[in-house]
Design a protein around this motif. Structure first.
Motif: not given
Length: 294
Positions: A211-229
């Motif tokens: 049910k919260h799959q979209s939240h988990l995907i969003a969380l992983c996406t944010l972490v992945f995109l924030a790492l370069p910074r």
């Protein structure tokens, strides 16, 4: 990238401009985040053109370059960090909603959100106040280039402080998002177990994960995109190699993506936000048709 960020920002602002999306603090945080993302994009465009014009020797006013050196990077750092904390506040708001249930006070939530947003912004500003103090312009000694560069030089103690603050502002919102998401999934699974005891806790947990799959995907996406910074913030020195320069520039621009995907990770997965977006979209289309007919 600029076009994508502009479209995403406008769509987010249109969505959270609707009053129904801001009935609780969560919507208010995302409303502020939408405007904050647009500000980041505008500053990034200004910085991009300032860099181009200065390298072409069109913009060579030292006073303007110095002011940009002091202000632009500070605004970008503060706004990017502010956006991360706003996402964290959204996660905390969701936790409170799950924890309190029907006792959740929407009016109080919205009032608290305004004060929390202001306090977080002031705190971030104070923790970054050291940056412009240590910035200055230098002239390139290379005869072929002879350009003016904006550099930041910290003492050893300030460098340690800056590294700590950078890591702190990265980890705190990240941990808030991770812990909040895990808490919501486990808490909802336990609640459903009480209501539907015929299913095991593991089965309820699997259902909540789905049910919260979209939240988990969003969380992983944010972490992945924030790492370069985070990585770039710990890299110092100048790069003369064109290959390294393009790699650094790509990573730098890549780090701005988390602030540009508010619409994708918060509006599209939400039925309520998506419904309000469709409403404002219909209203906009009707207005355009009315104007066109005139």
């Amino acid at each position: 990238m600029f076009i994508f960020g502009l479209i995403s920002g406008i769509l987010s602002i249109l969505t959270f401009h609707m009053k129904k999306t801001r009935n609780v603090g969560c919507g208010f945080y995302l409303f502020i985040s939408s405007w904050n993302s647009m500000l980041i994009l505008i500053i990034l465009i200004i910085k991009f053109w300032q860099l181009i014009l200065s390298q072409m020797f069109i913009l060579n006013n030292r006073s303007i370059l110095y002011m940009n050196c002091l202000i632009l990077d500070l605004i970008i750092q503060v706004c990017l960090t502010f956006n991360d904390y706003l996402y964290g506040c959204v996660s905390i708001e969701r936790v409170l909603t799950v924890h309190k249930g029907i006792n959740f006070n929407k009016i109080k939530s919205k009032q608290i959100a305004k004060w929390i947003s202001l306090c977080i912004f002031i705190l971030i500003m104070l923790t970054h106040i050291h940056d412009p103090i240590h910035r200055h312009l230098i002239d390139d000694i290379d005869i072929d280039e002879q350009r003016i560069w904006c550099v930041v030089q910290y003492s050893s103690s300030i460098h340690i402080y800056n590294s700590f603050i950078t890591l702190f502002h990265f980890l705190v919102p990240l941990l808030i998002n991770i812990i909040s998401t895990i808490y919501i999934i486990i808490s909802m699974a336990r609640t459903r177990l009480t209501i539907q005891p015929r299913l095991t806790f593991k089965e309820h947990l699997q259902l909540q994960l789905k049910k919260h799959q979209s939240h988990l995907i969003a969380l992983c996406t944010l972490v992945f995109l924030a790492l370069p910074r985070l990585i770039i913030s710990f890299i110092s020195g100048c790069m003369k190699s064109p290959n390294h320069s393009w790699l650094f520039l790509s990573s730098y621009l890549f780090a701005f993506l988390p602030s540009m995907i508010t619409f994708i990770i918060f509006v599209l997965p939400s039925k309520m936000y998506k419904k309000q977006f469709n409403t404002v979209l219909d209203q906009t289309v009707r207005r355009l048709r009315t104007i066109y007919r005139r």
